[in-house]
Design an enzyme around this catalytic site. Structure first.
Site, mmCIF file in Angstrom:
data_model
loop_
_atom_site.group_PDB
_atom_site.id
_atom_site.type_symbol
_atom_site.label_atom_id
_atom_site.label_comp_id
_atom_site.label_asym_id
_atom_site.label_seq_id
_atom_site.Cartn_x
_atom_site.Cartn_y
_atom_site.Cartn_z
ATOM 1 C CE LYS A 13 -2.452 -0.670 3.749
ATOM 2 N NZ LYS A 13 -1.948 -1.968 4.208
ATOM 3 N NE ARG A 88 -4.353 -1.066 9.990
ATOM 4 C CZ ARG A 88 -3.294 -0.480 9.449
ATOM 5 N NH1 ARG A 88 -3.353 0.747 9.021
ATOM 6 N NH2 ARG A 88 -2.165 -1.138 9.323
ATOM 7 N NE ARG A 127 7.158 -3.377 6.005
ATOM 8 C CZ ARG A 127 5.849 -3.124 5.972
ATOM 9 N NH1 ARG A 127 5.337 -2.458 4.949
ATOM 10 N NH2 ARG A 127 5.058 -3.517 6.934
ATOM 11 N NE ARG A 133 6.498 -0.795 9.943
ATOM 12 C CZ ARG A 133 5.319 -0.698 9.333
ATOM 13 N NH1 ARG A 133 5.235 -0.104 8.152
ATOM 14 N NH2 ARG A 133 4.242 -1.178 9.899
ATOM 15 N NE ARG A 144 1.591 -4.748 11.158
ATOM 16 C CZ ARG A 144 2.590 -4.652 10.296
ATOM 17 N NH1 ARG A 144 3.719 -5.302 10.509
ATOM 18 N NH2 ARG A 144 2.473 -3.918 9.236
HETATM 19 P P1 AMP Z 1 0.739 0.649 8.974
HETATM 20 O O1 AMP Z 1 1.992 1.391 8.714
HETATM 21 O O2 AMP Z 1 -0.414 1.178 8.170
HETATM 22 O O3 AMP Z 1 0.885 -0.846 8.862
HETATM 23 O O4 AMP Z 1 0.336 0.940 10.507
HETATM 24 C C1 AMP Z 1 1.185 0.553 11.573
HETATM 25 C C2 AMP Z 1 0.395 0.470 12.880
HETATM 26 O O5 AMP Z 1 -0.196 1.746 13.166
HETATM 27 C C3 AMP Z 1 -0.791 -0.491 12.856
HETATM 28 O O6 AMP Z 1 -0.396 -1.829 13.109
HETATM 29 C C4 AMP Z 1 -1.664 0.083 13.965
HETATM 30 O O7 AMP Z 1 -1.154 -0.221 15.249
HETATM 31 C C5 AMP Z 1 -1.484 1.582 13.755
HETATM 32 N N1 AMP Z 1 -2.503 2.100 12.801
HETATM 33 C C6 AMP Z 1 -2.284 2.642 11.563
HETATM 34 N N2 AMP Z 1 -3.436 3.001 10.980
HETATM 35 C C7 AMP Z 1 -4.424 2.672 11.852
HETATM 36 C C8 AMP Z 1 -5.842 2.766 11.830
HETATM 37 N N3 AMP Z 1 -6.488 3.269 10.773
HETATM 38 N N4 AMP Z 1 -6.527 2.318 12.910
HETATM 39 C C9 AMP Z 1 -5.899 1.819 13.990
HETATM 40 N N5 AMP Z 1 -4.566 1.683 14.072
HETATM 41 C C10 AMP Z 1 -3.829 2.102 13.019
#
Ligand code: AMP
Length: 191
Positions: A13, A88, A127, A133, A144
């Site tokens: 994404k 989400r 990654r 990360r 996740r």
């Molecule tokens: P990402 O980089 O999009 O994978 O987001 C990393 C982490 O940020 C996720 O595993 C969640 O803990 C938090 N996070 C990001 N976007 C959201 C969202 N829309 N709702 C809840 N938690 C989020």
């Protein structure tokens, strides 16, 4: 264009969102990136979010919704936006829908990147080696993915019902996937 990019962790994404947002001349709004910036800056929001992120859990809806509403209020979203990693949960999807309806500017499309699970695991572990990360370990990754199935997948039906969902095959090179996504977006622009 007002768009959402939907897909499980590891679907690509972030990479695709950056490219498509640049094409379209709209800001790429990644809630994961916004949270990581807050964590880095040591803000209160960052401290609140980090405990959830480190465990692969979702940050509570009220925290995310407030942060996104604020971000969407910025001037640079006048030509549109590309949301990456938000919504989400169904509750977030409903809040976003109401927020945008209030502005008279509803979503125009939701692109879903479709990638089989074993490919996701392979990509995220790669990654992890490259970027380091904190939430890219195998345990957190499994968590996740489970959270995606439980909390985020229902949004697919939500957007399908609204006629907004567009599937993009997420297997192949970054360029191939971008080309497919562009093609889908052209269809929307011409409709
Ligand atoms: P990402 O980089 O999009 O994978 O987001 C990393 C982490 O940020 C996720 O595993 C969640 O803990 C938090 N996070 C990001 N976007 C959201 C969202 N829309 N709702 C809840 N938690 C989020």
């Amino acid at each position: 264009m007002r768009l959402v990019l939907l897909g499980p962790p590891g679907a690509g994404k972030g990479t695709q969102a950056e490219r498509l947002a640049e094409d379209l001349g709209v800001p790429h709004i990644s809630t994961g990136d916004l949270f990581r910036a807050h964590v880095e800056a040591g803000s209160e929001l960052g401290r609140e979010a980090q405990q959830f992120m480190d465990q692969g859990q979702l940050v509570p809806d009220r925290v995310v919704n407030r942060m996104v509403a604020e971000r969407l209020g910025a001037q640079d979203t006048a030509p549109g936006f590309l949301l990456d990693g938000y919504p989400r949960t169904l509750a977030q999807g409903e809040v976003l829908e109401a927020e945008l309806a209030g502005r008279g500017a509803p979503l125009q499309a939701v692109l879903r990147l479709v990638v089989p699970e074993e490919e996701l695991v392979r990509r995220i572990l790669a990654r992890a080696e490259q970027e380091g990360r904190a939430d890219d370990t195998e345990d957190v990754l499994r968590k996740r993915l489970a959270v995606y199935h439980e909390e985020t997948e229902p949004l697919e039906a939500f957007y399908r019902q609204r006629g907004l969902l567009l599937d993009v095959d997420g297997i192949g090179s970054v360029d191939e996937i971008t080309a497919r996504a562009r093609e889908r977006l052209r269809e929307v622009a011409e409709a």
